[in-house]
Structure formats: structure tokens, C-alpha cells
Design an enzyme around this catalytic site. Structure first.
Site, short mmCIF file in Angstrom:
data_model
loop_
_atom_site.label_atom_id
_atom_site.label_comp_id
_atom_site.label_asym_id
_atom_site.label_seq_id
_atom_site.Cartn_x
_atom_site.Cartn_y
_atom_site.Cartn_z
N THR A 142 1.42 4.25 0.81
CA THR A 142 1.15 5.48 1.57
C THR A 142 2.40 5.93 2.32
O THR A 142 2.33 6.79 3.19
CB THR A 142 0.00 5.25 2.59
OG1 THR A 142 0.33 4.09 3.36
CG2 THR A 142 -1.33 5.03 1.90
N ALA A 190 6.19 1.58 12.40
CA ALA A 190 5.26 2.39 11.60
C ALA A 190 5.96 2.68 10.28
O ALA A 190 7.19 2.59 10.19
CB ALA A 190 4.94 3.68 12.34
N LYS A 191 5.16 3.01 9.27
CA LYS A 191 5.77 3.28 7.96
C LYS A 191 6.79 4.40 8.05
O LYS A 191 7.73 4.46 7.31
CB LYS A 191 4.69 3.68 6.96
CG LYS A 191 4.12 2.47 6.25
CD LYS A 191 3.49 2.84 4.93
CE LYS A 191 3.03 1.55 4.26
NZ LYS A 191 1.64 1.50 3.94
N ARG A 192 6.55 5.29 9.00
CA ARG A 192 7.42 6.46 9.05
C ARG A 192 8.65 6.30 9.94
O ARG A 192 9.37 7.23 10.16
CB ARG A 192 6.61 7.69 9.47
CG ARG A 192 5.92 8.35 8.30
CD ARG A 192 4.62 9.01 8.65
NE ARG A 192 3.59 8.02 8.86
CZ ARG A 192 2.86 7.48 7.89
NH1 ARG A 192 3.03 7.86 6.65
NH2 ARG A 192 1.95 6.56 8.13
N THR A 202 0.88 -1.17 0.00
CA THR A 202 0.00 0.00 0.00
C THR A 202 0.92 1.23 0.00
O THR A 202 1.61 1.47 0.99
CB THR A 202 -0.88 0.02 1.27
OG1 THR A 202 -1.65 -1.18 1.28
CG2 THR A 202 -1.82 1.22 1.29
#
Ligand code: GLU
Length: 279
Positions: free
Chosen positions: A12, A247-249, A10
Site C-alpha cells: 500500500t 509511517a509508510k509515507r 503489504t
């Protein structure tokens, strides 16, 4: 045995070491038959930059996917944003059977509903049963109203996961009526992945253990659509030194950052870098 697998990022954000670990296992287990699908339904958060970065990172890891088998809706690679027709067909089937219902209630309504039982840790609040409509007419299109799947209260959903073993979830207890169509007139995650995995002929779905309850929801969707579910392999999660999910970040653990620091693809694929471990 059908071993077609899929990589379904995904976009994002930039992919991190947890994605690398899961996708590495997916590629290994798919025995060469791998489909690449971009789960880009959330057009407000998915960007071309993240899509390009995901492809670049996966190629650097040495993961190769098939370009072009026809998996419903033309040849790949696949973008969920271009497959709305398939999701609508499934919506029509479920709506006609009245297995799903229009549910205009906001998240706030759900949280505020006095009867809402407490949700299991990490899950969304259970949708209160008193907010289910008694009856409704079936429109030609979902429109801009969320639609929910009415779960069979008390039914135990069981499956044998290839990594975790026997998994059991009770509908109406571990999860409630869930959204299959969103307020912005797009298929919700649970419906879109089931439709895609089915039309793509995916033999085994590999994804993180955090999605075990989602799998129980998805098994209900497979049943309602009259389709055979694939096998599932839920990977252990790569967690940070604090034992928390990445987390993605988490920028230092992004694949691009690890590349820059000189880690090798095989180390990144192992999931163990800079204090991360598998849980
Ligand atoms: N695109 C989804 C994600 O990145 C895929 C999850 C799944 O494998 O179903 O979380």
C-alpha cells in the site's frame, strides 16, 4: 527444525527502512528457505506499482526468496488476493463451530457503546460484549457482513517470542472479539495470515514488535483451527529521530530514496540511517 520463513509485504506504499530491517532478519533466520507473499487483500490500496517497487527494493537489498514451492494454492510467488478459497475453508470451519459470529456493527457503534472499556494504547477499542449475538444461523457464505472471533474472556495467551521472550496477553482485556471476515467479503488480516502461514509451512514468523497483540489473537485462531502455531520473532522497531514509528509515507526513509542518496544495502538493512534507531 523447519526454518521456512516468509517475506510478506503489504503493497500500500513504498517500503521503508523499517521493512528492510525486519525483512533482513527474516531472510537471515530462514536459513535460505524463504517464501515471498504479497499481502494484497486490500485491493483499493494495493497497486501494481507498489508491488513492483517492493520486489525491486528487496532485490536491491540482496534478499532472495524461493520461486515456486507449492504452499497450498499452486506455486509461488503468492498473492493473497488469489487465495480466497483457502480463507473460505477456514471461515467455514470456524463458523460451523460457532467460534465466530456475524457482527454487522460499525466501528462507530463500537466506539459509541456505553459499556466499551477503554482500549489499551495503540489498539482498537475492545468490542463490547453486549453486542455479541445470542444465536444466529450459519449461512453458506460469509457475505458482506463482518464476522468476529469470540475470544475466551479472561484466558491468558502466553508465548515465548524468540526476540522478546515471554509474552502474555489476556483475552477480553488486552484485546476483544476481532474481525476475521470483512464487510467487503474478504478475509481480514488475522485470518488470512494464519491460513497462509499454516499452508505455507512457515516455521518462524518474523515481523515487527507492534504486532505482538495480533500474535496473541492469531494463536487463538491456530488453536481453533487445530493447527500448530509457528515460532515467532518480533523485531525491534525502527523509529525516527522523534522516537515515533515510521509511517509508510515517511518519504526520506523509503528504501528507494535511501538508494538514491547512496546508502549501501547493508546500512539500510541495519535500520540505522539519518537518525533512525531501534527501539
Ligand atoms: N503484510 C503484513 C504487514 O506488512 C504482514 C504482517 C505479518 O507479518 O503478519 O504488516
Amino acid at each position: 527444525m523447519n526454518c521456512r520463513g516468509r517475506l510478506a509485504p503489504t503493497p500500500t506504499g513504498f517500503l521503508h527502512v523499517g521493512h528492510a530491517y525486519t525483512f533482513g532478519i527474516a531472510a537471515e533466520r530462514a536459513a535460505g528457505e524463504l517464501v515471498f507473499r504479497v499481502d494484497d487483500l486490500d485491493s483499493t490500496r494495493c497497486t501494481d506499482e507498489y508491488i513492483a517497487a517492493a520486489i525491486d527494493d528487496l532485490q536491491w537489498l540482496g534478499l532472495a526468496w524461493a520461486e515456486g514451492p507449492d504452499c497450498g494454492g499452486g506455486a509461488g510467488p503468492y498473492f493473497q488476493s488469489q487465495r480466497t478459497g483457502l480463507y473460505l475453508e477456514a471461515w467455514q470451519h470456524l463458523a460451523a463451530a460457532k467460534i465466530i459470529y456475524p457482527s454487522p456493527h460499525s466501528r462507530r457503534d463500537v466506539e459509541d457503546a456505553a459499556l466499551a472499556p477503554h482500549a489499551p494504547v495503540g489498539e482498537e477499542p475492545l468490542f463490547p460484549k453486549n453486542l455479541r449475538p445470542d444465536d444466529w444461523t450459519i449461512p453458506a457464505n460469509p457475505g458482506c457482513t463482518p464476522w468476529r472471533f469470540r475470544v475466551p474472556d479472561g484466558q491468558t495467551i502466553e508465548f515465548i517470542d524468540e526476540n522478546v521472550g515471554l509474552v502474555k496477553r489476556i483475552a477480553g482485556v488486552d484485546f476483544g472479539d476481532f474481525v476475521v471476515w470483512r464487510r467487503d467479503n474478504l478475509a481480514a488480516y488475522e485470518l488470512a495470515v494464519v491460513v497462509d502461514d499454516h499452508h505455507m509451512g512457515i516455521g518462524e514468523v518474523v515481523r515487527g514488535k507492534d504486532l505482538l497483540t495480533s500474535t496473541a489473537r492469531q494463536i487463538l485462531l491456530y488453536e481453533a483451527l487445530g493447527w500448530k502455531p509457528p515460532r515467532f520473532f518480533h523485531t525491534n522497531l525502527v523509529v525516527g529521530p522523534d522516537s515515533k514509528r515510521l509511517a509508510k509515507r515517511t518519504s526520506g526513509l523509503m528504501i528507494r530514496e535511501l538508494r538514491r542518496k547512496g546508502f549501501s544495502p547493508s546500512t539500510v538493512l541495519s535500520g540505522s540511517v539519518e537518525g533512525t534507531f531501534l527501539k
